[in-house]
Write an enzyme that holds these catalytic residues in place. Structure first.
Site, PDB file in Angstrom:
ATOM      1  N   HIS A 159      -7.098  -6.586  -1.119  1.00 46.62           N
ATOM      2  CA  HIS A 159      -5.932  -5.384  -0.988  1.00 46.62           C
ATOM      3  C   HIS A 159      -5.111  -5.931  -0.068  1.00 46.62           C
ATOM      4  O   HIS A 159      -3.814  -5.681  -0.110  1.00 46.62           O
ATOM      5  CB  HIS A 159      -6.682  -4.043  -0.847  1.00 46.62           C
ATOM      6  CG  HIS A 159      -5.627  -3.078  -0.595  1.00 46.62           C
ATOM      7  ND1 HIS A 159      -4.991  -2.773  -1.472  1.00 46.62           N
ATOM      8  CD2 HIS A 159      -5.302  -2.239   0.385  1.00 46.62           C
ATOM      9  CE1 HIS A 159      -4.244  -1.527  -1.144  1.00 46.62           C
ATOM     10  NE2 HIS A 159      -4.201  -1.437   0.075  1.00 46.62           N
ATOM     11  N   ASP A 208       0.864  -1.217   0.144  1.00 47.91           N
ATOM     12  CA  ASP A 208      -0.049   0.170   0.095  1.00 47.91           C
ATOM     13  C   ASP A 208       1.119   1.271   0.050  1.00 47.91           C
ATOM     14  O   ASP A 208       1.977   1.458  -0.983  1.00 47.91           O
ATOM     15  CB  ASP A 208      -1.083   0.005   0.977  1.00 47.91           C
ATOM     16  CG  ASP A 208      -2.127   1.071   1.162  1.00 47.91           C
ATOM     17  OD1 ASP A 208      -3.047   1.087   0.453  1.00 47.91           O
ATOM     18  OD2 ASP A 208      -1.934   2.039   1.999  1.00 47.91           O
TER      19      ASP A 208
END
Length: 329
Positions: A307, A113
């Site tokens: 994610h 991320d």
């Protein structure tokens, strides 16, 4: 030994420890395990060093010294008051200074991320320090033609979540209203759930319509959720949100590296259901990443993963990272 270490299994040739270390004029909290070549693990938003709980013991057991810091503004690491203190120069500078503070001269760096841009730019800015780089979920840098926020506005977009995060205090108020519900929502849905729109509807905020009885995904235990919740109840969200408030400034600061390549051995990992990489822009960057990474060793897209890939699919991520790190020595 702090409470976080109780959730880890023994691995490597040393037990997991935690400490706070001074580097780059801030205090950095970190988790550390193992002996051997240094590997830094950089988490993203809204996460912590704890997000690497499955990777730390596995990589340590493979013969590496693994260090996972709470990044600048997160958890128990310092959160400077100045918004301008959260640029890529600052966050990469933290990792360069951390390597030195740990008594090392070289390290491999891995980021997920927001930690991925830190890792990619660390390798780009300081190839003398970072010998190998892996990015999870966010492709390598591709500096666009204009400032990101201005580009959105010029395209008629005014409600992207990057824009919602810009005004100090607005997103903080929403996310801190009920931190437990916030973390259950953000970690439970990630950026792959259809309800997790990256565009903010008027009056709904970033979380949309959060549900207190939302079921946890299998990979997120109740103890894990409690750990994240307690940490953010203490720290708040301001530090992490300030990273987004430097998006345009990062574009300006990285002008000298327009079109530059990262020549160290590199690895990319993402989930097939992560909207960060499945969208039009993300998909194009995935397809073109060899332009930036001429020494890309593997591009791993894990089918069905979202994610939070290193938490969701730990075994596959660990195997790929360990194989990569061993080959890069």
């Amino acid at each position: 030994m702090d409470v976080a270490t109780k959730s880890f299994k023994q691995g490597g040739n040393a037990m997991l420890t935690s400490r706070t270390i001074s580097a780059n004029d801030i205090e950095i909290f970190l988790l550390e395990q193992g002996e051997g070549p240094l590997v830094l693990l950089c988490h993203g938003w809204p996460e912590l060093s704890y997000s690497w709980r499955h990777q730390i013991p596995a990589i340590a057991a493979a013969g590496f010294r693994v260090v996972a810091p709470d990044m600048r503004g997160f958890g128990r690491t310092s959160a400077p008051a100045d918004i301008l203190a959260y640029s890529l120069f600052d966050t990469v500078g933290d990792m360069v200074a951390l390597v030195a503070a740990l008594g090392e001269k070289r390290a491999a760096i891995v980021g997920h991320d927001w930690g991925a841009p830190v890792a990619w730019h660390a390798a780009l800015f300081r190839p003398d320090v970072f010998s190998a780089v892996a990015g999870l979920s966010v492709p390598p840098p591709s500096r666009g033609r204009g400032r990101p926020l201005k580009t959105l506005r010029d395209g008629g977009i005014t409600n992207f979540y990057w824009q919602y995060f810009q005004a100090p205090g607005v997103a903080e108020a929403e996310l801190e209203r009920d931190v437990g519900l916030t973390m259950r929502t953000l970690l439970g849905r990630g950026f792959s759930d259809a309800a997790a729109s990256l565009f903010v509807e008027d009056g709904k905020g970033f979380l949309g319509n959060p549900c207190a009885d939302r079921p946890r995904p299998d990979w997120l235990g109740e103890a894990d959720l409690s750990y994240f919740t307690e940490a953010y109840q203490k720290s708040g969200f301001r530090g992490g949100l300030n990273w987004y408030r430097n998006l345009d400034r990062n574009w300006e600061l990285t002008a000298p590296w327009q079109g530059a390549q990262i020549h160290q051995p590199s690895l990319f990992i993402a989930g097939s259901k992560d909207s960060v990489v499945t969208g039009l822009i993300g998909g194009k960057r995935i397809a073109d990443m060899e332009r930036v990474l001429p020494n890309l060793k593997r591009k791993l897209i894990i089918e069905g993963a979202g994610h939070w890939v290193q938490q969701e699919r730990a075994a596959e991520v660990n195997a790929a990272l360990i194989a990569f790190l061993r080959a890069a020595q």
